[in-house]
Write an enzyme that holds these catalytic residues in place. Structure first.
Site, PDB file in Angstrom:
ATOM      1  N   SER A   1       0.834  -1.210   0.000  1.00 48.77           N
ATOM      2  CA  SER A   1       0.000   0.000   0.000  1.00 48.77           C
ATOM      3  C   SER A   1       0.868   1.260   0.000  1.00 48.77           C
ATOM      4  CB  SER A   1      -0.986  -0.006   1.169  1.00 48.77           C
ATOM      5  OG  SER A   1      -0.348   0.234   2.390  1.00 48.77           O
ATOM      6  N   ASN A   2       2.019   1.210   0.651  1.00 50.72           N
ATOM      7  CA  ASN A   2       2.933   2.361   0.555  1.00 50.72           C
ATOM      8  C   ASN A   2       3.465   2.499  -0.863  1.00 50.72           C
ATOM      9  OD1 ASN A   2       3.461   3.884   3.162  1.00 50.72           O
ATOM     10  ND2 ASN A   2       3.494   1.747   3.860  1.00 50.72           N
TER      11      ASN A   2
ATOM     12  N   MET B   1      10.519  -7.261   3.857  1.00 50.40           N
ATOM     13  CA  MET B   1      10.797  -8.004   5.077  1.00 50.40           C
ATOM     14  C   MET B   1      12.030  -8.898   4.940  1.00 50.40           C
ATOM     15  SD  MET B   1       8.855  -6.830   7.195  1.00 50.40           S
ATOM     16  CE  MET B   1       7.327  -5.970   7.484  1.00 50.40           C
ATOM     17  N   ARG B   2      13.138  -8.298   4.530  1.00 52.21           N
ATOM     18  CA  ARG B   2      14.371  -9.066   4.432  1.00 52.21           C
ATOM     19  C   ARG B   2      15.498  -8.153   4.898  1.00 52.21           C
ATOM     20  NH1 ARG B   2      16.613 -14.114   2.581  1.00 52.21           N
ATOM     21  NH2 ARG B   2      18.752 -13.688   2.021  1.00 52.21           N
TER      22      ARG B   2
ATOM     23  N   HIS C   1       8.589   2.983   8.689  1.00 47.83           N
ATOM     24  CA  HIS C   1       8.269   2.095   9.807  1.00 47.83           C
ATOM     25  C   HIS C   1       7.092   2.706  10.569  1.00 47.83           C
ATOM     26  CE1 HIS C   1       8.926  -0.941  12.877  1.00 47.83           C
ATOM     27  NE2 HIS C   1       8.787   0.016  13.779  1.00 47.83           N
TER      28      HIS C   1
ATOM     29  N   ASP D   1      15.331  -0.728  11.266  1.00 47.81           N
ATOM     30  CA  ASP D   1      14.432   0.357  11.671  1.00 47.81           C
ATOM     31  C   ASP D   1      15.168   1.448  12.441  1.00 47.81           C
ATOM     32  OD1 ASP D   1      12.297  -1.013  10.472  1.00 47.81           O
ATOM     33  OD2 ASP D   1      11.891  -2.131  12.301  1.00 47.81           O
TER      34      ASP D   1
HETATM   35  C1  GAR Z   1       3.842  -0.757   6.592  1.00 50.66           C
HETATM   36  O1  GAR Z   1       3.034  -0.466   7.702  1.00 50.66           O
HETATM   37  C2  GAR Z   1       5.286  -0.413   6.868  1.00 50.66           C
HETATM   38  O2  GAR Z   1       5.435   0.737   7.649  1.00 50.66           O
HETATM   39  C3  GAR Z   1       5.745  -1.643   7.599  1.00 50.66           C
HETATM   40  O3  GAR Z   1       5.169  -2.707   6.879  1.00 50.66           O
HETATM   41  C4  GAR Z   1       3.931  -2.280   6.363  1.00 50.66           C
HETATM   42  C5  GAR Z   1       3.874  -2.623   4.887  1.00 50.66           C
HETATM   43  O4  GAR Z   1       2.612  -2.322   4.376  1.00 50.66           O
HETATM   44  N1  GAR Z   1       7.171  -1.736   7.640  1.00 50.66           N
HETATM   45  C6  GAR Z   1       7.851  -2.165   8.702  1.00 50.66           C
HETATM   46  O5  GAR Z   1       7.316  -2.614   9.704  1.00 50.66           O
HETATM   47  C7  GAR Z   1       9.366  -2.096   8.589  1.00 50.66           C
HETATM   48  N2  GAR Z   1       9.986  -2.521   9.777  1.00 50.66           N
HETATM   49  P1  GAR Z   1       2.424  -2.088   2.822  1.00 50.66           P
HETATM   50  O6  GAR Z   1       2.980  -3.337   2.125  1.00 50.66           O
HETATM   51  O7  GAR Z   1       0.926  -1.989   2.660  1.00 50.66           O
HETATM   52  O8  GAR Z   1       3.137  -0.836   2.439  1.00 50.66           O
END
Ligand code: GAR
Length: 216
Positions: free
Chosen positions: A14-15, A92-93, A111, A147
């Site tokens: 979504s980001n 997530m890697r 984050h 992070d």
């Molecule tokens: C988001 O909330 C992002 O901030 C988080 O994963 C999610 C991904 O959502 N990232 C972390 O936690 C990094 N440590 P998305 O795939 O919908 O963007």
């Protein structure tokens, strides 16, 4: 010339979608050239392809703990597309220190907490357990520690007594979608300046906005 950006994802993206949307504006200083996922089943891949953006899958699982091996393939893809800036969007890697150093100042992450509070997994659960009254999201430059790294932009939301990790996440994600494109705009237009471990923004000052919770 627009800066050439790759977005790295592992999931719903979504980001990523917010960055793609923002980059459609003629005056946005960056162009999303490629979306790279380390998982073939990442839902974000379809969304990116529907927007006409090149999608690349580099499955990380077969590399196991061989992070450098994975990054060699990743770097080759980045080179092939002439990528200048990287945005991590729920990627997530973990990277090797070498990779983060090679991209230092050119790789952003988002984050869902007000870093340096609550890095790592379950940031919303951590925030609720700590009883904070404000939480939010942080865009930062990537360094070897997870992070962490110079903070580029943050946005805050109030936390209610009856919030769950899900309701808090839903409030924070709307902030994420606002600040990530703005942070990329600052980076791509050369308005960010790294000074030691800090990131400064050229030509911006504090606002008078305040956020107080609970409402008195
Ligand atoms: C988001 O909330 C992002 O901030 C988080 O994963 C999610 C991904 O959502 N990232 C972390 O936690 C990094 N440590 P998305 O795939 O919908 O963007």
């Amino acid at each position: 010339m627009k800066r050439r950006v790759a977005i790295l994802i592992s999931g719903r993206g979504s980001n990523m979608a917010a960055l793609i949307e923002a980059a459609k504006a003629a005056d946005f200083p960056a162009e999303i050239v490629a979306v790279i996922s380390n998982r073939a089943d990442a839902a974000g891949l379809e969304k990116a392809a529907a927007s006409g953006i090149a999608t690349i899958v580099i499955e990380s699982k077969p590399f196991g703990k061989d992070r450098a091996g994975f990054e060699k393939v990743l770097q080759a893809a980045l080179d092939r597309h002439g990528i200048e800036l990287i945005c991590l969007g729920g990627f997530m890697r973990l990277f090797t220190a070498e990779f983060t150093r090679a991209w230092y100042g050119r790789m952003l992450n988002i984050h869902p907490s007000l870093l340096p509070s609550f890095p790592g997994l379950d940031p919303h659960g951590q925030a609720l357990r700590a009883g904070v009254k404000l939480s939010g999201a942080t865009v930062h430059f990537v360094i070897p520690e997870t992070d962490a790294g110079p903070i580029v932009m943050q946005g805050a939301v109030t936390v209610a007594d009856d919030d769950t990790a899900e309701t808090l996440a839903a409030r924070v994600i709307t902030i994420e979608h606002r600040i990530y494109p703005e942070a990329l705009r600052l980076l791509a237009s050369g308005r960010l300046k790294l000074e030691g471990d800090l990131c400064k923004t050229v030509g911006s000052g504090a606002t008078d906005d305040t956020l107080i919770a609970p409402a008195p």
